[in-house]
Design a protein around this motif. Structure first.
Motif, short mmCIF file in Angstrom:
data_model
loop_
_atom_site.label_atom_id
_atom_site.label_comp_id
_atom_site.label_asym_id
_atom_site.label_seq_id
_atom_site.Cartn_x
_atom_site.Cartn_y
_atom_site.Cartn_z
N PHE A 70 0.82 -1.21 0.00
CA PHE A 70 0.00 0.00 0.00
C PHE A 70 0.85 1.27 0.00
CE2 PHE A 70 -3.30 -2.97 1.35
CZ PHE A 70 -4.27 -2.63 0.45
N GLU A 71 2.01 1.23 0.64
CA GLU A 71 2.90 2.39 0.59
C GLU A 71 3.40 2.63 -0.83
OE1 GLU A 71 5.87 1.37 3.47
OE2 GLU A 71 4.75 2.27 5.13
N ASN A 72 3.74 1.56 -1.53
CA ASN A 72 4.18 1.70 -2.93
C ASN A 72 3.07 2.23 -3.81
OD1 ASN A 72 6.72 0.77 -2.28
ND2 ASN A 72 6.33 -1.32 -2.97
N ARG A 73 1.86 1.71 -3.65
CA ARG A 73 0.74 2.20 -4.45
C ARG A 73 0.44 3.66 -4.14
NH1 ARG A 73 -4.34 -1.56 -4.93
NH2 ARG A 73 -4.96 0.25 -6.11
N PHE A 74 0.51 4.02 -2.87
CA PHE A 74 0.25 5.41 -2.47
C PHE A 74 1.27 6.35 -3.09
CE2 PHE A 74 1.05 8.93 0.48
CZ PHE A 74 -0.18 9.57 0.43
N SER A 75 2.55 5.98 -3.02
CA SER A 75 3.59 6.86 -3.57
C SER A 75 3.48 6.95 -5.09
CB SER A 75 4.98 6.40 -3.14
OG SER A 75 5.28 5.15 -3.69
N GLU A 76 3.14 5.83 -5.76
CA GLU A 76 2.93 5.88 -7.22
C GLU A 76 1.77 6.80 -7.57
OE1 GLU A 76 2.23 1.89 -8.53
OE2 GLU A 76 4.33 1.56 -9.02
N ARG A 77 0.66 6.65 -6.84
CA ARG A 77 -0.51 7.48 -7.12
C ARG A 77 -0.19 8.94 -6.91
NH1 ARG A 77 -3.90 10.13 -3.97
NH2 ARG A 77 -3.21 9.03 -2.11
N LYS A 78 0.45 9.26 -5.81
CA LYS A 78 0.78 10.65 -5.50
C LYS A 78 1.68 11.26 -6.57
CE LYS A 78 2.40 13.41 -1.63
NZ LYS A 78 2.94 13.38 -0.28
N ARG A 79 2.70 10.51 -6.97
CA ARG A 79 3.64 11.02 -7.97
C ARG A 79 2.97 11.15 -9.33
NH1 ARG A 79 7.64 14.41 -8.42
NH2 ARG A 79 9.23 13.73 -9.88
N TYR A 80 2.15 10.18 -9.71
CA TYR A 80 1.46 10.22 -11.00
C TYR A 80 0.53 11.44 -11.06
CZ TYR A 80 -1.28 8.76 -15.04
OH TYR A 80 -1.90 8.71 -16.26
N VAL A 81 -0.24 11.64 -9.99
CA VAL A 81 -1.17 12.78 -9.97
C VAL A 81 -0.40 14.10 -10.02
CG1 VAL A 81 -2.89 13.98 -8.56
CG2 VAL A 81 -3.03 11.51 -8.85
N ARG A 95 3.05 5.64 -16.70
CA ARG A 95 1.93 5.35 -17.60
C ARG A 95 2.02 3.95 -18.19
NH1 ARG A 95 1.78 11.31 -20.38
NH2 ARG A 95 0.28 12.21 -18.94
N GLN A 96 3.23 3.49 -18.46
CA GLN A 96 3.41 2.14 -19.00
C GLN A 96 3.23 1.08 -17.93
OE1 GLN A 96 7.31 2.21 -20.70
NE2 GLN A 96 6.63 3.14 -22.61
N GLU A 97 3.64 1.37 -16.71
CA GLU A 97 3.68 0.37 -15.65
C GLU A 97 2.35 0.17 -14.94
OE1 GLU A 97 6.69 -0.94 -13.68
OE2 GLU A 97 7.71 -0.86 -15.59
N LEU A 98 1.55 1.22 -14.85
CA LEU A 98 0.32 1.13 -14.06
C LEU A 98 -0.72 0.25 -14.72
CD1 LEU A 98 -0.11 4.80 -12.85
CD2 LEU A 98 0.48 2.82 -11.47
N ASP A 99 -1.50 -0.39 -13.89
CA ASP A 99 -2.66 -1.15 -14.34
C ASP A 99 -3.62 -0.16 -15.03
OD1 ASP A 99 -5.64 -2.06 -13.28
OD2 ASP A 99 -4.37 -3.73 -13.90
N PRO A 100 -4.23 -0.53 -16.15
CA PRO A 100 -5.09 0.43 -16.86
C PRO A 100 -6.22 1.02 -15.99
CG PRO A 100 -4.66 -1.47 -18.24
CD PRO A 100 -4.08 -1.77 -16.89
N SER A 101 -6.83 0.22 -15.14
CA SER A 101 -7.91 0.75 -14.31
C SER A 101 -7.37 1.74 -13.28
CB SER A 101 -8.66 -0.38 -13.61
OG SER A 101 -7.79 -1.10 -12.77
N GLU A 102 -6.19 1.46 -12.73
CA GLU A 102 -5.58 2.40 -11.79
C GLU A 102 -5.18 3.68 -12.49
OE1 GLU A 102 -2.31 0.43 -9.92
OE2 GLU A 102 -3.60 -0.87 -8.73
N ALA A 103 -4.63 3.57 -13.70
CA ALA A 103 -4.22 4.76 -14.45
C ALA A 103 -5.41 5.66 -14.75
CB ALA A 103 -3.51 4.35 -15.74
N ARG A 104 -6.55 5.05 -15.11
CA ARG A 104 -7.75 5.87 -15.38
C ARG A 104 -8.21 6.59 -14.11
NH1 ARG A 104 -9.02 1.43 -18.62
NH2 ARG A 104 -10.24 0.48 -16.96
N PHE A 105 -8.16 5.89 -12.98
CA PHE A 105 -8.55 6.50 -11.72
C PHE A 105 -7.62 7.65 -11.36
CE2 PHE A 105 -8.14 6.50 -7.00
CZ PHE A 105 -9.38 7.06 -6.72
N TYR A 106 -6.32 7.42 -11.51
CA TYR A 106 -5.35 8.47 -11.20
C TYR A 106 -5.50 9.65 -12.14
CZ TYR A 106 -3.02 4.81 -8.44
OH TYR A 106 -2.72 3.82 -7.55
N GLN A 107 -5.84 9.39 -13.40
CA GLN A 107 -6.07 10.47 -14.36
C GLN A 107 -7.28 11.29 -13.94
OE1 GLN A 107 -4.00 11.22 -17.02
NE2 GLN A 107 -5.23 13.09 -17.12
N ALA A 108 -8.31 10.62 -13.44
CA ALA A 108 -9.50 11.33 -12.97
C ALA A 108 -9.15 12.21 -11.77
CB ALA A 108 -10.60 10.34 -12.59
#
Length: 162
Positions: free
Chosen positions: A94-105, A136-149
């Motif tokens: 969850f820490e890795n996912r959180f940091s990826e999401r934060k950085r992507y956004v 963008r290449q590494e993220l799961d497509p559903s996660e990438a769409r959520f982060y884009q939103a």
């Protein structure tokens, strides 16, 4: 289908079934000698599709060309670790996912601000652009769409005066 071995006089038959609900193929090999006596080996196996969340660990064609066994083994170990951490709801996962999401956004929002001409503009550096492309290449497509939103929502919160 049937595979026949002329040298030792055996034929191997593969029978299986596709489960459309789970997208898996369950099959079994049976070996039979030419004289009709079956061998004692039944070899069942299951084929499943790799989930999109694990494709980030897949090897590149160059890595596979250099060392196929190492690249497959690395993919299998990384994917197994990811699935274990995910199913156990590990803190590191969850820490890795959180940091990826934060950085992507953060990177996507800055990129959108520049594209839309808003101020203050802080264009992405070359390293940050590479990092965003990598995410963008590494993220799961559903996660990438959520982060884009989430990035789009951040842009909507900015004050805008025509």
């Amino acid at each position: 289908f049937i595979v026949e071995d002329e040298e030792d006089g055996t034929s191997r038959t593969c029978t299986g079934r596709l489960n459309r609900a789970s997208d898996t193929i369950t099959a079994q090999w049976k070996s039979t000698r030419r004289d009709g006596s079956p061998e004692d080996r039944d070899e069942p196996f299951v084929l499943t599709q790799t989930p999109p969340s694990l494709l980030r660990y897949k090897y590149t064609p160059q890595q596979f060309k250099e060392d196929p066994a190492r690249s497959r083994w690395s993919f299998a170990c990384s994917a197994a670790l990811h699935q274990a951490q995910e199913s156990l709801w590990s803190r590191r996962f969850f820490e890795n996912r959180f940091s990826e999401r934060k950085r992507y956004v953060e990177l996507t929002t800055r990129d959108l601000i520049v594209q839309l001409g808003f101020t203050p503009q802080v264009p992405l550096t070359l390293g940050e652009q590479r990092e965003l492309d990598h995410l963008r290449q590494e993220l799961d497509p559903s996660e990438a769409r959520f982060y884009q939103a989430l990035s789009d929502f951040e842009i909507q919160k900015l004050p805008w005066h025509p």
